[in-house]
Design an enzyme around this catalytic site. Structure first.
Site, PDB file in Angstrom:
ATOM      1  N   ARG A  23      17.542   5.749  -7.673  1.00 46.79           N
ATOM      2  CA  ARG A  23      17.956   4.791  -8.718  1.00 46.79           C
ATOM      3  C   ARG A  23      19.458   4.565  -8.738  1.00 46.79           C
ATOM      4  NH1 ARG A  23      14.707   3.509 -13.314  1.00 46.79           N
ATOM      5  NH2 ARG A  23      12.583   3.413 -12.564  1.00 46.79           N
ATOM      6  N   ARG A  36      21.641  -8.651 -14.203  1.00 42.98           N
ATOM      7  CA  ARG A  36      20.424  -8.423 -14.989  1.00 42.98           C
ATOM      8  C   ARG A  36      20.397  -9.272 -16.262  1.00 42.98           C
ATOM      9  NH1 ARG A  36      16.458  -7.795 -17.411  1.00 42.98           N
ATOM     10  NH2 ARG A  36      15.245  -5.898 -17.787  1.00 42.98           N
ATOM     11  N   ASP A  72      10.546  -2.059  -6.468  1.00 40.75           N
ATOM     12  CA  ASP A  72       9.879  -1.088  -7.332  1.00 40.75           C
ATOM     13  C   ASP A  72       8.584  -0.626  -6.664  1.00 40.75           C
ATOM     14  OD1 ASP A  72      10.232  -0.021 -10.276  1.00 40.75           O
ATOM     15  OD2 ASP A  72       8.093  -0.228  -9.890  1.00 40.75           O
ATOM     16  N   TYR A 146      -0.741   4.367 -12.143  1.00 35.70           N
ATOM     17  CA  TYR A 146      -0.313   3.148 -12.863  1.00 35.70           C
ATOM     18  C   TYR A 146      -1.455   2.160 -13.025  1.00 35.70           C
ATOM     19  CZ  TYR A 146       4.422   4.734 -13.102  1.00 35.70           C
ATOM     20  OH  TYR A 146       5.530   5.465 -13.423  1.00 35.70           O
TER      21      TYR A 146
HETATM   22  O1  CP3 Z   1      16.266   3.906  -6.355  1.00 35.58           O
HETATM   23  C1  CP3 Z   1      16.677   2.731  -6.310  1.00 35.58           C
HETATM   24  O2  CP3 Z   1      17.837   2.407  -6.648  1.00 35.58           O
HETATM   25  C2  CP3 Z   1      15.753   1.689  -5.719  1.00 35.58           C
HETATM   26  C3  CP3 Z   1      14.942   0.927  -6.614  1.00 35.58           C
HETATM   27  C4  CP3 Z   1      13.828   1.600  -7.381  1.00 35.58           C
HETATM   28  C5  CP3 Z   1      13.476   1.212  -8.697  1.00 35.58           C
HETATM   29  N1  CP3 Z   1      12.360   1.884  -9.052  1.00 35.58           N
HETATM   30  C6  CP3 Z   1      14.203   0.206  -9.492  1.00 35.58           C
HETATM   31  C7  CP3 Z   1      13.905   0.055 -10.917  1.00 35.58           C
HETATM   32  C8  CP3 Z   1      12.917   2.580  -6.976  1.00 35.58           C
HETATM   33  C9  CP3 Z   1      12.858   3.364  -5.689  1.00 35.58           C
HETATM   34  C10 CP3 Z   1      11.978   2.730  -8.045  1.00 35.58           C
HETATM   35  C11 CP3 Z   1      10.834   3.651  -7.976  1.00 35.58           C
HETATM   36  C12 CP3 Z   1       9.979   3.804  -9.143  1.00 35.58           C
HETATM   37  N2  CP3 Z   1       9.589   2.857 -10.041  1.00 35.58           N
HETATM   38  C13 CP3 Z   1       9.307   5.006  -9.474  1.00 35.58           C
HETATM   39  C14 CP3 Z   1       9.357   6.283  -8.656  1.00 35.58           C
HETATM   40  C15 CP3 Z   1      10.573   7.040  -8.862  1.00 35.58           C
HETATM   41  C16 CP3 Z   1      10.718   7.637 -10.212  1.00 35.58           C
HETATM   42  O3  CP3 Z   1      11.613   7.179 -10.960  1.00 35.58           O
HETATM   43  O4  CP3 Z   1       9.963   8.552 -10.499  1.00 35.58           O
HETATM   44  C17 CP3 Z   1       8.552   4.775 -10.630  1.00 35.58           C
HETATM   45  C18 CP3 Z   1       7.703   5.775 -11.356  1.00 35.58           C
HETATM   46  C19 CP3 Z   1       8.724   3.405 -10.984  1.00 35.58           C
HETATM   47  C20 CP3 Z   1       8.085   2.666 -12.093  1.00 35.58           C
HETATM   48  C21 CP3 Z   1       9.044   2.088 -13.035  1.00 35.58           C
HETATM   49  N3  CP3 Z   1       9.940   1.082 -12.730  1.00 35.58           N
HETATM   50  C22 CP3 Z   1       9.205   2.393 -14.402  1.00 35.58           C
HETATM   51  C23 CP3 Z   1       8.403   3.466 -15.154  1.00 35.58           C
HETATM   52  C24 CP3 Z   1      10.200   1.558 -14.906  1.00 35.58           C
HETATM   53  C25 CP3 Z   1      10.627   1.436 -16.352  1.00 35.58           C
HETATM   54  C26 CP3 Z   1      11.559   2.486 -16.757  1.00 35.58           C
HETATM   55  C27 CP3 Z   1      12.976   2.016 -16.636  1.00 35.58           C
HETATM   56  O5  CP3 Z   1      13.839   2.793 -16.231  1.00 35.58           O
HETATM   57  O6  CP3 Z   1      13.217   0.865 -17.004  1.00 35.58           O
HETATM   58  C28 CP3 Z   1      10.693   0.773 -13.837  1.00 35.58           C
HETATM   59  C29 CP3 Z   1      11.767  -0.245 -13.902  1.00 35.58           C
HETATM   60  C30 CP3 Z   1      12.851  -0.168 -12.889  1.00 35.58           C
HETATM   61  N4  CP3 Z   1      12.701   0.126 -11.562  1.00 35.58           N
HETATM   62  C31 CP3 Z   1      14.225  -0.464 -13.131  1.00 35.58           C
HETATM   63  C32 CP3 Z   1      14.887  -0.334 -11.894  1.00 35.58           C
HETATM   64  C33 CP3 Z   1      16.353  -0.588 -11.607  1.00 35.58           C
HETATM   65  C34 CP3 Z   1      14.852  -0.901 -14.449  1.00 35.58           C
HETATM   66  C35 CP3 Z   1      14.683  -2.369 -14.526  1.00 35.58           C
HETATM   67  C36 CP3 Z   1      15.585  -3.061 -15.491  1.00 35.58           C
HETATM   68  O7  CP3 Z   1      16.693  -3.450 -15.093  1.00 35.58           O
HETATM   69  O8  CP3 Z   1      15.161  -3.264 -16.612  1.00 35.58           O
END
Ligand code: CP3
Length: 338
Positions: A23, A36, A72, A146
């Protein structure tokens, strides 16, 4: 291209320990917020130029040793007939859900054309990057949670109910996701990613007994199928699964902070390791942060090779400046002087 990260994936040490963060692109970064504010998260993922730009932000600002594609783990569901949404402050929403055998009809064979934007972003990035690009997917199990729960959850009630009441259909779902994930990752590799990471965020909710039955065979099959690039297997809360992780056959095991990296080097000897700083140490003082980072670097030196990372994603409250200082600390750290 800087190759310290890829060397470490292959078990070769360099003068300094490579570092990147899960992330590393995200809301903690003002440069990300600026984009964003104009677009929702899915639009950013679906627009190759934006996804590429956001992928590059942490590489330029933090000077990390690897980039991870901005996308994602839920994106490939769009190519399998499942709708995904990201609700402000509520996280992802997936529909329809699959909670019993009869629901399997909702899942289509993956149509990679539908997520072509992912591969276009990769092609743009490999032309521009000075560091390796990591592609990724969820493990079949983590993806399944999911689609079964319909979003994030704490207890995984529906997942476990399905697993323990219709195990044959659950296995069928795992098989379908393994095949889809394999195709999705193979296409990312074809587009040019230099390594892939499999996110098994929720594997740790299972007993070792059930991990062995419902998760391990599919992860192993996936890893066995992927050719030509190093594979990192990330799982969290999995100290209890250590015996099963020994023969998962990933090139790199990514561990979280719940296990001492020194113990991990003994358990997984001869295995490159990635990790394992608690992301929330970045919210404390620099002194406490560097104390922990130093211990990880010293003990990580006992592994075959070590890639410095957090045990999970960067927290939204993290200061960019603090994270950059951590990158510099890792790069400047000399094991001999410790
Ligand atoms: O790591 C990186 O920088 C690459 C991009 C990336 C994202 N999500 C961007 C993201 C990666 C590799 C993920 C993986 C991901 N997504 C996982 C596995 C890793 C982990 O964290 O355990 C999971 C479980 C998800 C599912 C997911 N995506 C959730 C539960 C959420 C909401 C929670 C949150 O933080 O908002 C997301 C959204 C998400 N994925 C964001 C980003 C940058 C936030 C989006 C925003 O800007 O609102």
């Amino acid at each position: 291209m800087k190759d310290v990260f890829l060397k470490a994936c292959k078990g070769i040490r360099s003068e300094y320990t490579p570092v990147w963060f899960m992330r590393q692109a995200g809301r903690y970064m003002p440069e990300y917020q600026k984009i964003r504010q104009k677009y929702d998260f899915l639009t950013m993922c679906r627009t190759p130029e934006i996804a590429a730009e956001v992928t590059l932000q942490p590489v330029k600002i933090l000077e990390v040793d690897a980039a991870i594609l901005f996308s994602d783990i839920l994106i490939p569901l769009e190519a399998m007939g499942i709708e995904i949404e990201f609700l402000e402050d509520k996280g992802p929403k997936v529909s329809p859900t699959i909670r019993k055998s009869a629901d399997l009809v909702f899942l289509r064979e993956i149509d990679l054309e539908k997520v072509n934007y992912v591969f276009s972003a990769i092609k743009l990035l490999v032309k521009e990057l000075s560091v390796p690009l990591i592609g990724f997917a969820a493990s079949p199990f983590t993806l399944a949670t999911y689609i079964i729960e319909g979003g994030s959850t704490k207890e995984f009630v529906n997942t476990k109910r399905f697993m323990f009441s219709e195990s044959d259909s659950f296995h069928k779902l795992m098989s379908l996701f393994t095949e889809a994930t394999f195709k999705y990752l193979a296409q990312q590799i074809k587009a040019g990613v230099h390594a892939v990471q499999i996110f098994d965020t929720w594997a740790g909710i299972l007993s070792p007994f059930d991990y062995e039955i419902f998760v391990k065979p599919y992860v192993k099959e996936l890893i066995k199928g992927i050719k030509n690039v190093p594979i990192i297997y990330f799982c969290s809360n999995t100290s209890g699964l250590a015996n099963h992780l020994k023969d998962i056959n990933a090139d790199v095991l990514s561990i979280d902070w719940r296990i001492d990296i020194k113990d991990a080097t003994l358990l997984f000897n001869n295995q490159p390791l990635q990790g394992n700083l608690d992301p929330l140490t970045l919210l404390g003082t620099e002194e406490e942060l560097f104390k922990r980072a130093k211990k990880i670097l010293v003990d990580g030196n006992l592994a075959k090779a070590h890639i410095f990372n957090l045990g999970h994603g960067v927290n939204i409250n993290t200061s960019v400046d603090r994270l950059k200082k951590l990158v510099d600390f890792v790069h400047e750290f000399k094991i001999m002087e410790a």
